[in-house]
Design an enzyme around this catalytic site. Structure first.
Site, mmCIF file in Angstrom:
data_model
loop_
_atom_site.group_PDB
_atom_site.id
_atom_site.type_symbol
_atom_site.label_atom_id
_atom_site.label_comp_id
_atom_site.label_asym_id
_atom_site.label_seq_id
_atom_site.Cartn_x
_atom_site.Cartn_y
_atom_site.Cartn_z
ATOM 1 N N ALA A 240 0.806 -1.225 0.000
ATOM 2 C CA ALA A 240 0.000 0.000 0.000
ATOM 3 C C ALA A 240 0.836 1.271 0.000
ATOM 4 O O ALA A 240 0.324 2.345 0.292
ATOM 5 C CB ALA A 240 -0.931 -0.008 1.205
ATOM 6 N N ALA A 241 2.100 1.166 -0.347
ATOM 7 C CA ALA A 241 2.969 2.343 -0.283
ATOM 8 C C ALA A 241 2.470 3.471 -1.174
ATOM 9 O O ALA A 241 2.399 4.639 -0.769
ATOM 10 C CB ALA A 241 4.394 1.957 -0.667
ATOM 11 N N GLY A 242 2.116 3.130 -2.421
ATOM 12 C CA GLY A 242 1.665 4.157 -3.349
ATOM 13 C C GLY A 242 0.370 4.811 -2.906
ATOM 14 O O GLY A 242 0.203 6.035 -3.012
ATOM 15 N N ASP A 243 -0.576 4.013 -2.403
ATOM 16 C CA ASP A 243 -1.846 4.564 -1.947
ATOM 17 C C ASP A 243 -1.654 5.442 -0.712
ATOM 18 O O ASP A 243 -2.319 6.473 -0.558
ATOM 19 C CB ASP A 243 -2.829 3.434 -1.642
ATOM 20 C CG ASP A 243 -3.209 2.656 -2.894
ATOM 21 O OD1 ASP A 243 -3.223 3.255 -3.985
ATOM 22 O OD2 ASP A 243 -3.491 1.456 -2.780
#
Length: 294
Positions: A240-243
């Site tokens: 979930a890094a990008g989110d």
């Protein structure tokens, strides 16, 4: 207010030493279910980063749907725009290896029923400062939401994932596009992030390309260019890094932080998320982000 028009999925996560190749079976060492979906993830990330957030989407009439609604509400997200439809909720099958890398298969389920924003959705979008969009809903619905935001003067953040051709009517309504380096390359056909940035700026007025452990690259049509380094951490799960980055970035921008400060805030949030397992469960609270910046 930040509105998120997007997907809600239950993540079915298997942890393995090394992801299987085609035709190969491997033994995992752990399994868990975690509420996710790019839309729900961004909503939770923004809420935990201090934003007032409304989520507009759909879940099925199954147990996964009930759990996702409860998770969003517990994070402080307004779920009045989360509709329930007959049938299964969306799911994402995720394999996470010991290096923190992941591979994901998304089955849309209830998300596929989202043909466009409802009247209530349009009212929520019009009353927002920003609208966050991704591409896990039908493209027609994403385009209609973006156009509604543009008419109302609402800033539109687009995460172009999963990567796919982007119609002109969508790009015309987008304020800022936030791909990772692989998505930027897929959209532009250019492998160097700096080249991809130039190409994307011909389509959208502001661009942020996230570069994983190398940080983020920003450009605008006004000529501003920035490269914000990533914090050096040991990644456990990058799911979930990008989110997390996008949710925190939207909060920082709607609060009026200068671009560089906003990117640093988003980068700090993402660096905290990758040190924890899961998607929505990994996202930091505002006090944690602020502490990481000191």
């Amino acid at each position: 207010m930040i509105s998120v028009f997007g997907s809600a999925n239950m993540d079915l996560v298997a942890y393995v030493s090394q992801a299987p190749r085609r035709g190969e079976t491997v033994t995992g060492h752990r399994f868990r279910t975690v509420p996710g979906g790019k839309g729900a993830n961004q909503a939770i990330a923004a809420a935990r980063a201090g934003g007032e957030v409304a989520f507009l989407g759909a879940v099925g009439d199954d147990g996964f749907g009930a759990e996702m609604r409860a998770t969003l509400a517990e994070a402080g997200v307004d779920v009045r725009g989360l509709r329930q439809v007959p049938g299964p909720s969306g799911v994402a099958h995720i394999v996470v290896d010991d290096d923190g890398g992941n591979a994901i298969i998304v089955v849309p389920g209830a998300n596929a029923t989202m043909s466009g924003p409802s009247g209530e959705d349009l009212a929520a979008i019009a009353g927002s400062q920003a609208l966050l969009l991704q591409l896990e809903l039908p493209m027609e619905a994403v385009v209609r939401a973006a156009q509604a935001a543009r008419v109302s003067g609402v800033r539109v953040f687009l995460t172009p994932a999963p990567a796919q051709p982007l119609p002109a009517e969508l790009l015309e309504a987008v304020t800022i596009i936030v791909p990772n380096e692989h998505e930027a390359a897929a959209i532009t056909g250019l492998s160097r992030p700096d080249d991809a940035l130039d190409a994307l700026l011909e389509l959208v007025g502001e661009v942020v390309i996230t570069l994983g452990s190398e940080g983020a690259l920003y450009g605008s049509r006004s000529g501003e260019r920035l490269r914000v380094p990533a914090r050096k951490v040991s990644a456990v799960d990058t799911t979930a890094a990008g989110d997390t980055f996008v949710g925190a970035l939207a909060v920082a921008r709607t609060e009026g932080r200068p671009v560089e400060r906003a990117l640093e805030f988003a980068s700090a949030a993402a660096s905290l998320a990758v040190q924890r397992e899961g998607a929505s469960t990994s996202m930091p609270k505002r006090w944690e982000i602020e502490a990481a910046l000191t």
